[in-house]
Motif scaffolding. Structure first.
Motif, mmCIF file in Angstrom:
data_model
loop_
_atom_site.group_PDB
_atom_site.id
_atom_site.type_symbol
_atom_site.label_atom_id
_atom_site.label_comp_id
_atom_site.label_asym_id
_atom_site.label_seq_id
_atom_site.Cartn_x
_atom_site.Cartn_y
_atom_site.Cartn_z
ATOM 1 N N PRO B 174 42.437 -22.623 -0.855
ATOM 2 C CA PRO B 174 43.065 -22.720 0.471
ATOM 3 C C PRO B 174 43.142 -21.367 1.177
ATOM 4 O O PRO B 174 43.021 -21.306 2.397
ATOM 5 C CB PRO B 174 44.474 -23.250 0.163
ATOM 6 C CG PRO B 174 44.389 -23.873 -1.169
ATOM 7 C CD PRO B 174 43.318 -23.154 -1.913
ATOM 8 N N LEU B 175 43.312 -20.296 0.410
ATOM 9 C CA LEU B 175 43.426 -18.965 1.008
ATOM 10 C C LEU B 175 42.119 -18.553 1.666
ATOM 11 O O LEU B 175 42.101 -17.760 2.599
ATOM 12 C CB LEU B 175 43.806 -17.925 -0.054
ATOM 13 C CG LEU B 175 45.140 -18.140 -0.749
ATOM 14 C CD1 LEU B 175 45.377 -17.059 -1.790
ATOM 15 C CD2 LEU B 175 46.258 -18.121 0.278
ATOM 16 N N MET B 176 40.993 -19.065 1.159
ATOM 17 C CA MET B 176 39.696 -18.783 1.780
ATOM 18 C C MET B 176 39.484 -19.690 2.996
ATOM 19 O O MET B 176 39.048 -19.253 4.058
ATOM 20 C CB MET B 176 38.587 -19.006 0.742
ATOM 21 C CG MET B 176 37.177 -18.943 1.279
ATOM 22 S SD MET B 176 36.755 -17.326 1.941
ATOM 23 C CE MET B 176 36.589 -16.364 0.443
ATOM 24 N N LEU B 177 39.829 -20.974 2.816
ATOM 25 C CA LEU B 177 39.487 -21.955 3.850
ATOM 26 C C LEU B 177 40.310 -21.810 5.126
ATOM 27 O O LEU B 177 39.781 -21.976 6.222
ATOM 28 C CB LEU B 177 39.646 -23.365 3.284
ATOM 29 C CG LEU B 177 38.540 -23.776 2.330
ATOM 30 C CD1 LEU B 177 38.863 -25.100 1.669
ATOM 31 C CD2 LEU B 177 37.216 -23.895 3.081
ATOM 32 N N VAL B 225 41.952 -14.025 -1.245
ATOM 33 C CA VAL B 225 41.552 -14.556 -2.550
ATOM 34 C C VAL B 225 41.511 -13.431 -3.586
ATOM 35 O O VAL B 225 42.024 -13.580 -4.697
ATOM 36 C CB VAL B 225 40.175 -15.250 -2.458
ATOM 37 C CG1 VAL B 225 39.656 -15.585 -3.840
ATOM 38 C CG2 VAL B 225 40.277 -16.508 -1.619
ATOM 39 N N PHE B 226 40.947 -12.284 -3.193
ATOM 40 C CA PHE B 226 40.855 -11.170 -4.131
ATOM 41 C C PHE B 226 42.240 -10.732 -4.588
ATOM 42 O O PHE B 226 42.510 -10.605 -5.783
ATOM 43 C CB PHE B 226 40.104 -10.002 -3.487
ATOM 44 C CG PHE B 226 39.902 -8.847 -4.416
ATOM 45 C CD1 PHE B 226 38.861 -8.857 -5.316
ATOM 46 C CD2 PHE B 226 40.767 -7.776 -4.397
ATOM 47 C CE1 PHE B 226 38.682 -7.800 -6.200
ATOM 48 C CE2 PHE B 226 40.602 -6.714 -5.283
ATOM 49 C CZ PHE B 226 39.553 -6.738 -6.173
ATOM 50 N N ALA B 227 43.149 -10.524 -3.597
ATOM 51 C CA ALA B 227 44.490 -10.048 -3.931
ATOM 52 C C ALA B 227 45.201 -11.044 -4.830
ATOM 53 O O ALA B 227 45.904 -10.669 -5.768
ATOM 54 C CB ALA B 227 45.294 -9.814 -2.661
ATOM 55 N N SER B 228 44.994 -12.341 -4.566
ATOM 56 C CA SER B 228 45.714 -13.349 -5.327
ATOM 57 C C SER B 228 45.120 -13.535 -6.729
ATOM 58 O O SER B 228 45.852 -13.659 -7.712
ATOM 59 C CB SER B 228 45.698 -14.654 -4.549
ATOM 60 O OG SER B 228 46.466 -15.606 -5.192
#
Lengths: 273, 295
Positions: B174-177, B225-228
């Motif tokens: 979801p963070l990407m989308l 996404v990377f941070a998460s």
């Protein structure tokens, strides 16, 4: 040439469409699988589940056998409610103060307040643990509320600032020129108009607090643990099917909450924009 | 005399007074932030400059010990690589879904958005648990493959990096989308039609029109996404197991198992610096690409 293009466009539809279907499958299927497993009659997390029963839910709702889970859920709700409440007050005040201020210092303050969103939570969790124990505090729900406040408040600040920046300044000017005091304008014009923004932010902050692991991990002990920490403990040790039942309850709760938020403030639209 | 009457006679004066008062509304939050965020972080930095676990001997020994050990570099590298692999997987799987979203009628768009956002509101612990059921020895993947006769022995998917990346792909999707869809739905649909009318295939339109224009959303999604993924403690420990060690697990072990806070502080500052520098590099790239686009 035309045939080649038709072929290319067909391959586009097949590849892009195929991956998109796969993406929806990957997003949805684990949730459905977890939900189905929670109704198993067996004792393991086998799939397909062996038989259908509400047995694990009965165990989960049994006040004696599942007391630690109930206490953890209570802690989660209390910490989320309190940190969201304090966060709404502090973030709404700050947004009112900073949203229209174009000064560089105001922008810097705004960026600083948003920084817990990018800082790895586990670093802040450890920092909070070191800080509170240096000050001599024992682990308590109040410390958790303080820690959760910092990491969930940015959600409220962001949506509230966004609503304020969409607010037509002419409305405020006309309220003032009609003789309304600053506080009256705030109460009767500004707050009602930005309320959906505050509510959406409060909802996201509440969910982020319920879901928070890195801060709770460092600030809780066996008595003050929250639901995610307790579930993590269960997954690491016994991998009891009750975890599936808790998941089932949380999935249902998220579904209902989301429908409510969609009807009231249009949450998905707000998250997309 | 009410303030409104003063305001009516002296609008300029009134407005200046407002601005002062408005600025002061941020004071309570500033105080809370100083006391509960900045002070703990400063103390964390200070703690890292102590040599012993009792925090009595100031010195650089903890830094030297952490960075003198090749194992630390391996853990940092593995953590960053885990983030990059997850970012790549979410882009490859998520980008086509965002493209399809654009072509759907509004009603179906609403349904799809609901499907995307709902898992985001589910606890990370629940999503991690779901993947245990999917990837386990008796899980969906193994049962299906055995039933199809592809494998005879169950595959080991849990406690492997492959399993972890697959799970994180769904968990962080979801963070990407969301940023991607947000940017893409603001693109002018005429651009795509123009590209098609000029004879470009849909692939060519994708790579020369849509991808460059959606770059800000793509970069924003990659950052989130990377941070998460690099700091996803629960997924890393539960699906990755104890043998796959990433920085969050190392920090947890040093602080709550070994109780060596200075070393834990060094490890967490390394996590902060390495994650934030990748994020800074990515967002620099993002700004550069959007400037390039507008030039």
């Amino acid at each position: 040439m035309g045939r080649r293009r038709n072929f290319l466009d067909l391959s586009y539809t097949v590849v892009i469409g195929g991956i998109a279907v796969l993406a929806v499958l990957i997003i949805v299927s684990p949730v459905i699988v977890a939900l189905m497993t929670s109704f198993t009659a067996g004792r393991s997390l086998k799939f397909p589940p062996s038989g259908f029963s509400f047995g694990w839910y009965e165990q989960l709702f049994d006040p004696v056998r599942s007391r630690p889970i109930h206490r953890a859920a209570g802690n989660s709700l209390e910490v989320a409610a309190m940190s969201t409440l304090i966060g709404v007050v502090l973030a709404t005040l700050a947004a009112l103060g900073l949203a229209r201020n174009r000064a560089r210092s105001a922008r810097a303050a705004d960026n600083l307040f948003m920084s817990p969103l990018v800082l790895p939570g586990i670093a802040f969790g450890l920092a909070a643990l070191v800080y509170f124990s240096t000050l001599g505090f024992r682990p308590s729900l109040n410390l958790m509320i303080a820690g959760h406040l910092i990491v969930t408040m940015p959600f409220i600040l962001r949506t509230t600032t966004a609503s304020l920046s969409q607010l037509d300044p002419a409305l405020l000017d006309s309220s003032q020129s009609l003789g309304a005091s600053w506080f009256y304008t705030l109460r009767r014009v500004t707050l009602p108009l930005i309320f959906p923004g505050i509510a959406a932010g409060a909802f996201l902050a509440f969910m982020a607090s319920i879901d928070n692991v890195p801060v709770s991990l460092f600030l809780s002990n066996a008595r003050t643990d929250t639901l995610p920490i307790r579930m993590w403990g269960m997954m690491e040790t016994t991998l009891d099917v009750r975890v599936a039942a808790v998941s089932g309850v949380l999935i249902a709760a998220a579904f209902v909450l989301m429908l409510i938020m969609e009807w009231t403030v249009g949450l998905t639209r707000r998250m997309r924009d | 005399m009410t303030s409104a009457a003063i305001g009516a006679s002296l609008p300029g004066e009134q407005r200046r007074w407002f601005r002062l008062a408005e600025w002061q509304l941020a004071l309570p939050l500033s105080l809370a932030f100083a006391g509960l965020f900045l002070a703990p972080l400063l103390l964390l930095v200070a703690t890292s400059f102590f040599d012993d676990d009792k925090i009595t001997q100031p010195g650089f020994a903890s830094w030297l010990k952490f960075f003198g050990d090749p194992f630390s570099y391996k853990v940092i590298l593995d953590t960053l690589l885990l983030g990059l692999k997850t970012v790549c997987a979410t882009v490859v799987i998520g980008y086509p879904l965002a493209l399809v979203y654009l072509d759907l009628p509004p009603r179906l768009q609403k349904v799809l958005l609901f499907i995307i956002v709902l898992p985001m509101l589910l606890s990370v612990v629940v999503r991690t648990f779901a993947w245990i059921v999917v990837l386990g020895r008796e899980g969906v993947v193994n049962q299906t493959l055995q039933w199809l006769g592809v494998i005879s022995e169950p595959l080991k998917l849990l406690q492997t990096e492959l399993g972890l990346v697959i799970s994180l792909t769904q968990i962080e999707m979801p963070l990407m989308l969301l940023p991607l869809i947000s940017v893409m739905s603001r693109l002018d649909p005429n651009l795509r039609d123009a590209s098609a009318a000029l004879g470009a295939s849909r692939w060519r339109t994708l790579f020369t029109v849509i991808v460059p224009l959606s770059m800000p959303g793509l970069i924003a999604g990659c950052l989130l996404v990377f941070a998460s993924a690099t700091t996803a403690f629960i997924s890393q420990t539960v699906i990755g197991g104890v043998r796959l060690i990433y920085l969050p697990l190392l920090i947890w072990q040093q602080s709550l198992v070994v109780y060596h806070w200075p070393l834990a502080a060094v490890a967490s500052l390394s996590l902060v610096v390495s994650v934030l520098s990748v994020i800074a590099a990515l967002s620099w790239l993002g700004r550069r690409s959007s400037r390039h686009l507008h030039a």
